[in-house]
Design an enzyme around this catalytic site. Structure first.
Site, mmCIF file in Angstrom:
data_model
loop_
_atom_site.group_PDB
_atom_site.id
_atom_site.type_symbol
_atom_site.label_atom_id
_atom_site.label_comp_id
_atom_site.label_asym_id
_atom_site.label_seq_id
_atom_site.Cartn_x
_atom_site.Cartn_y
_atom_site.Cartn_z
ATOM 1 N N ASP A 1 1.087 10.409 3.724
ATOM 2 C CA ASP A 1 1.559 11.312 4.807
ATOM 3 C C ASP A 1 0.606 11.939 5.415
ATOM 4 O O ASP A 1 0.372 13.249 4.801
ATOM 5 C CB ASP A 1 2.914 11.771 4.025
ATOM 6 C CG ASP A 1 3.719 12.432 4.965
ATOM 7 O OD1 ASP A 1 3.523 11.910 6.276
ATOM 8 O OD2 ASP A 1 4.476 13.390 4.797
ATOM 9 N N LYS B 1 2.133 4.700 1.428
ATOM 10 C CA LYS B 1 2.056 5.248 2.771
ATOM 11 C C LYS B 1 1.751 6.637 2.780
ATOM 12 O O LYS B 1 2.634 7.502 2.599
ATOM 13 C CB LYS B 1 3.496 4.887 3.653
ATOM 14 C CG LYS B 1 3.460 5.316 5.169
ATOM 15 C CD LYS B 1 4.937 4.864 5.505
ATOM 16 C CE LYS B 1 4.711 4.843 7.264
ATOM 17 N NZ LYS B 1 4.467 6.155 7.374
ATOM 18 N N CYS C 1 30.605 33.307 24.050
ATOM 19 C CA CYS C 1 29.944 31.627 24.342
ATOM 20 C C CYS C 1 28.703 32.049 24.878
ATOM 21 O O CYS C 1 28.755 32.755 26.030
ATOM 22 C CB CYS C 1 31.275 31.149 25.021
ATOM 23 S SG CYS C 1 30.524 29.379 25.592
ATOM 24 N N GLU D 1 0.878 -1.101 -0.049
ATOM 25 C CA GLU D 1 0.190 -0.083 0.057
ATOM 26 C C GLU D 1 1.011 1.200 0.087
ATOM 27 O O GLU D 1 2.114 1.136 0.479
ATOM 28 C CB GLU D 1 -0.852 0.086 1.207
ATOM 29 C CG GLU D 1 -1.642 -1.259 1.542
ATOM 30 C CD GLU D 1 -2.485 -1.411 2.721
ATOM 31 O OE1 GLU D 1 -2.274 -0.194 3.340
ATOM 32 O OE2 GLU D 1 -3.096 -2.323 2.921
ATOM 33 N N CYS E 1 34.834 28.499 21.181
ATOM 34 C CA CYS E 1 34.761 29.245 22.730
ATOM 35 C C CYS E 1 36.187 28.343 22.972
ATOM 36 O O CYS E 1 36.421 27.211 22.985
ATOM 37 C CB CYS E 1 33.700 28.499 23.496
ATOM 38 S SG CYS E 1 34.173 28.769 25.374
ATOM 39 N N CYS F 1 29.373 30.226 28.682
ATOM 40 C CA CYS F 1 30.403 30.844 29.636
ATOM 41 C C CYS F 1 30.577 32.305 29.431
ATOM 42 O O CYS F 1 31.228 32.750 30.386
ATOM 43 C CB CYS F 1 31.807 30.091 29.648
ATOM 44 S SG CYS F 1 32.743 30.365 28.087
ATOM 45 N N CYS G 1 34.847 25.982 30.046
ATOM 46 C CA CYS G 1 33.438 26.092 29.476
ATOM 47 C C CYS G 1 32.554 24.831 29.973
ATOM 48 O O CYS G 1 32.940 23.909 29.730
ATOM 49 C CB CYS G 1 33.243 26.493 28.218
ATOM 50 S SG CYS G 1 31.587 26.566 27.515
ATOM 51 N N TYR H 1 -7.190 1.828 5.801
ATOM 52 C CA TYR H 1 -6.525 0.896 5.757
ATOM 53 C C TYR H 1 -6.479 -0.289 6.399
ATOM 54 O O TYR H 1 -5.423 -1.181 6.434
ATOM 55 C CB TYR H 1 -5.094 1.334 5.242
ATOM 56 C CG TYR H 1 -4.305 2.244 6.073
ATOM 57 C CD1 TYR H 1 -4.314 1.772 7.537
ATOM 58 C CD2 TYR H 1 -4.149 3.628 5.787
ATOM 59 C CE1 TYR H 1 -3.717 2.836 8.459
ATOM 60 C CE2 TYR H 1 -3.561 4.586 6.977
ATOM 61 C CZ TYR H 1 -3.342 4.086 8.308
ATOM 62 O OH TYR H 1 -3.148 4.883 8.920
ATOM 63 N N LYS I 1 10.492 3.386 3.626
ATOM 64 C CA LYS I 1 10.730 4.667 3.763
ATOM 65 C C LYS I 1 11.513 5.097 2.522
ATOM 66 O O LYS I 1 12.590 4.721 2.230
ATOM 67 C CB LYS I 1 11.319 5.344 4.951
ATOM 68 C CG LYS I 1 10.348 5.058 6.182
ATOM 69 C CD LYS I 1 9.140 5.887 6.003
ATOM 70 C CE LYS I 1 8.316 6.197 7.260
ATOM 71 N NZ LYS I 1 8.975 7.145 7.997
HETATM 72 S S1 IVH Z 1 -0.852 0.245 8.640
HETATM 73 C C1 IVH Z 1 -1.012 -1.897 12.498
HETATM 74 N N1 IVH Z 1 -1.243 1.432 6.114
HETATM 75 O O1 IVH Z 1 2.083 5.129 8.883
HETATM 76 C C2 IVH Z 1 -1.254 -1.215 11.307
HETATM 77 N N2 IVH Z 1 -0.238 2.912 7.971
HETATM 78 O O2 IVH Z 1 4.582 4.781 10.350
HETATM 79 C C3 IVH Z 1 -0.530 0.206 11.270
HETATM 80 N N3 IVH Z 1 0.204 5.136 7.457
HETATM 81 O O3 IVH Z 1 0.876 5.021 12.105
HETATM 82 C C4 IVH Z 1 -1.063 1.233 10.264
HETATM 83 N N4 IVH Z 1 -0.386 4.866 5.320
HETATM 84 O O4 IVH Z 1 -0.379 6.774 10.417
HETATM 85 C C5 IVH Z 1 -0.731 1.509 7.474
HETATM 86 N N5 IVH Z 1 -1.575 2.249 4.229
HETATM 87 C C6 IVH Z 1 -1.112 2.449 5.558
HETATM 88 C C7 IVH Z 1 -0.462 3.601 5.853
HETATM 89 C C8 IVH Z 1 -0.163 3.718 7.265
HETATM 90 C C9 IVH Z 1 0.149 5.608 6.173
HETATM 91 C C10 IVH Z 1 0.577 5.789 8.591
HETATM 92 C C11 IVH Z 1 -0.138 5.585 10.003
HETATM 93 C C12 IVH Z 1 0.878 4.744 10.866
HETATM 94 C C13 IVH Z 1 2.053 5.286 10.337
HETATM 95 C C14 IVH Z 1 3.391 4.282 10.580
#
Ligand code: IVH
Length: 665
Positions: free
Chosen positions: A123, A121, A410, A119, A426, A413, A431, A228, A316
């Site tokens: 933001d 992620k 500083c 999925e 410094c 100090c 210090c 999700y 990430k």
């Molecule tokens: S699953 C136990 N799915 O990312 C399940 N989280 O870094 C936990 N987030 O706290 C979450 N998209 O706020 C899940 N497709 C996605 C997500 C997602 C964004 C966020 C969510 C979570 C954080 C973790």
């Protein structure tokens, strides 16, 4: 009689029209917010809305819970109520590269044979939505995972969150509230025109919107929400995560359309590559990819740590810049006395951590980049660790920004700072901050590694007079009883601290050399010196010229080492008296297959970690480099190697597999 029939007919027609308008507007909302594909004009939308409001004003008893007029906001609360989540809202562990993704997969495969759901992620900020009898009764933030805040009044204004479900069920769903890039830009344009402070990024804008007591504000912010997670799938007889998404979709929740069910980790990697490429085309911001095992029975088997599910992780995206506001510039004094300007930032997430400080390096850096207090700045993680301010968004200035001015004294100090090259120092050896930083450095992981001493404890012990210089660590035992009386410390923690101090006496010389904080002697140089001289007496007798003869030791280091030992004989003597080992304990064996050779590691090794492999190679006189070039002597190839393997083949460099490497060791 005629009048009564007319009235009844009118009412029926009116109620039908009301229902029709609700359907029309809810459908338009879904197409606009969830699909980003509007089918009616803004004028038509407003007309329908006005007509509906009129009917509802005339017949308040007809108003339906799922009427879009319920979303316009207006409810104002006094304060945010705390709520406790029925099941904790966990966060996700992070992985940052292919190697870590494969390690995650390997750990899973030790227990089960998984399918993965990938999925985007999103933001934003996570939310829990509770429905009773099919009606939305509570929206809550994640908070610390155990307890969050009740934001129902704001959640109701979000047009992709159903107020009423098609079935009268009790259910909790979880997802992410976010603001689209378009809405964010529009919002900032309006704020700029009104002379209001601009918001740093869509995530902060979304979070700020749901943390408003007056729901009119959230209603005006065009927030949206992807769902999700279904915390109690067993209540609905659902067996897999992918099915649960379809189930929630059928209930009217907005499910991200880019979710895919994948058969193995190679497919996951392809999904990641695809979205790394395409992420900028999305109408909302994402900061990674979430990987979840699909089968709930497998999830149950894999279980949780105290913070994360073991059945999921978040990849990430690599260091990206994020925008945030530079609220102030504060000066810090480091171990060497160097005074660094630091940006105090509006907290923002970057590569898995929340950043509220970033380095501005020195005066020149701030001036050449024209950084002012109050600017919106782009920050990134330098070398993926220390956050730094990279640029200023001048087009987002409001005119209220203030010029930067370097300090001349500083901040700790008060002594006059001395400028050397581009930095100010410094130079006062007394210090407080310099002394505390030196103590912190001495106990740090690559130095004497005295476990249990956080920065805070060192600072407290310094302020209380127990620690003033590094010798004092080895005299702390004299105050054992006293220390045990301190608030927050028991006999156990003080005993542990004293044990760690005692153990540190046995460290090999390079740890001490690094811990002493000799200018320009990092842990690598410390190791070279320790190995070369074997003990501190030999090193202390080394002349400048002799030091220069050692490979990798240049003039600056040689001068610094000689100066240090000329000025600190008493300290070394005293450390010796306290029983601190002053000899190199590693093997001095030289293995011709490794000595003076450059190695590159690629892929996953199964019997040894990368760090262990690196240490072993270095112990035997070899060097480990991060990339393959003509200078590379050997490339060690583990499972699923990266492009370094291809480079090695192209350049005809010797290749060892893990087995060969271990046998050479
Ligand atoms: S699953 C136990 N799915 O990312 C399940 N989280 O870094 C936990 N987030 O706290 C979450 N998209 O706020 C899940 N497709 C996605 C997500 C997602 C964004 C966020 C969510 C979570 C954080 C973790």
């Amino acid at each position: 009689m005629f009048n009564v029939i007319h009235d009844i007919l009118y009412m029926v027609i009116n109620m039908d029209r009301m229902n029709e308008l609700i359907e029309l507007i809810n459908k338009a909302n879904y197409e606009y917010y969830a699909l980003d594909r509007p089918t009616i004009t803004d004028q038509e939308y407003d007309r329908y809305m006005q007509e509906l409001i009129k009917i509802e004003e005339k017949h308040p008893d007809w108003i339906r819970d799922d009427s879009p007029t319920r979303r316009v906001g207006g409810e104002v609360i006094e304060e945010f109520k705390k709520i406790v989540h029925e099941k904790p809202m966990l966060s996700l562990s992070n992985v940052f590269n292919e190697e870590e993704i494969r390690l995650f997969d390997n750990r899973i495969k030790k227990e089960v044979i998984p399918n993965y759901v990938c999925e985007l992620k999103i933001d934003g900020l996570s939310v829990s939505l509770l429905y009773k009898n099919g009606k939305l009764v509570r929206g809550a933030t994640r908070g610390d995972g155990i307890a969050g805040e009740d934001i129902t009044h704001n959640v109701k204004t979000i047009k992709t969150i159903p107020l009423v479900l098609p079935k009268p069920i009790d259910i909790e769903v979880r997802g992410e509230i976010y603001m689209s890039k378009k809405s964010f830009n529009k919002l900032n344009e309006i704020r700029k025109a009104n002379g209001e402070e601009l918001l740093a990024n869509p995530r902060n804008a979304a979070a700020g919107s749901v943390r408003q007591l007056d729901s009119k504000i959230a209603a005006s912010r065009n927030l949206a929400c992807f769902i999700y997670h279904l915390p109690n799938p067993e209540e609905f007889g659902i067996k897999t995560h992918y099915e649960s998404l379809q189930f929630m979709k059928d209930l009217g929740f907005d499910i991200n359309p880019n979710i895919e069910l994948l058969k193995d980790i190679d497919e996951v990697l392809k999904y990641i590559a695809k979205w790394t490429e395409k992420r900028n085309d999305l109408p909302y911001e994402i900061d990674g990819i979430v990987i979840k095992t699909n089968d709930f029975s497998q999830q149950a088997k894999l279980g949780f740590t105290s913070k994360y599910p073991k059945w999921a992780t978040a990849y990430k995206f690599p260091a990206l810049e994020v925008l945030t506001k530079l609220k102030d510039i504060k000066f810090t004094v480091g171990r060497t006395g160097q005074v660094t300007p630091n940006a105090v930032l509006e907290p923002v997430r970057l590569m898995g951590s929340v950043i509220s400080r970033a380095t501005l390096h020195n005066e020149d850096y701030v001036l050449t980049k024209h950084i002012k207090i109050g600017d919106i700045v782009a920050i990134r993680k330098a070398g993926d660790v220390i956050p730094e301010v990279v640029s200023v968004k001048k087009d987002r200035r409001t005119g209220d920004e203030q010029d930067f001015k370097m300090i001349t004294e500083c901040p700790i100090c008060g002594s006059k700072l001395v400028k050397k090259d581009t930095s100010y120092y410094c130079v006062n050896d007394d210090c407080d901050k310099k002394k505390i930083e030196n103590l912190i450095h001495f106990v740090s992981r690559d130095a004497m590694y005295i476990d249990g001493f956080g920065d805070r404890i060192i600072e407290d012990f310094y302020n209380m007079g127990y620690l003033n210089n590094i010798i004092d660590f080895y005299e702390l035992y004299k105050y054992k009883e006293e220390l045990m009386e301190l608030e927050g410390f028991g006999s156990k923690s003080i005993n542990n601290l004293l044990d760690s101090i005692e153990n540190s006496k046995q460290n090999s010389l390079e740890r001490l050399l690094f811990g002493l904080g000799i200018r320009y002697v990092g842990n690598k140089t410390a190791k070279i010196l320790a190995k070369y001289y074997g003990n501190i007496d030999n090193l202390m007798q080394a002349s400048y010229e002799e030091l220069l003869d050692i490979k990798d030791i240049g003039e600056v280091i040689a001068r610094s080492v000689v100066d240090y030992f000329t000025n600190n004989k008493q300290l070394i003597f005293s450390l010796k008296e306290h029983g601190i080992n002053m000899s190199y304990l590693g093997k001095i064996t030289v293995n011709d297959n490794f000595n003076k050779k450059t190695f590159v590691l690629t892929g996953t090794l199964s019997n040894i970690t990368r760090n262990e492999a690196k240490e072993k190679i270095e112990e035997l006189g070899g060097n480990v480099s991060g990339s393959v070039s003509k200078k590379t002597d050997v490339v060690i190839v583990g499972e699923n190697p990266g492009s370094k393997y291809d480079d090695a083949l192209k350049l005809g460099i010797t290749i060892w597999n893990e087995e060969e490497f271990l046998s050479q060791l």
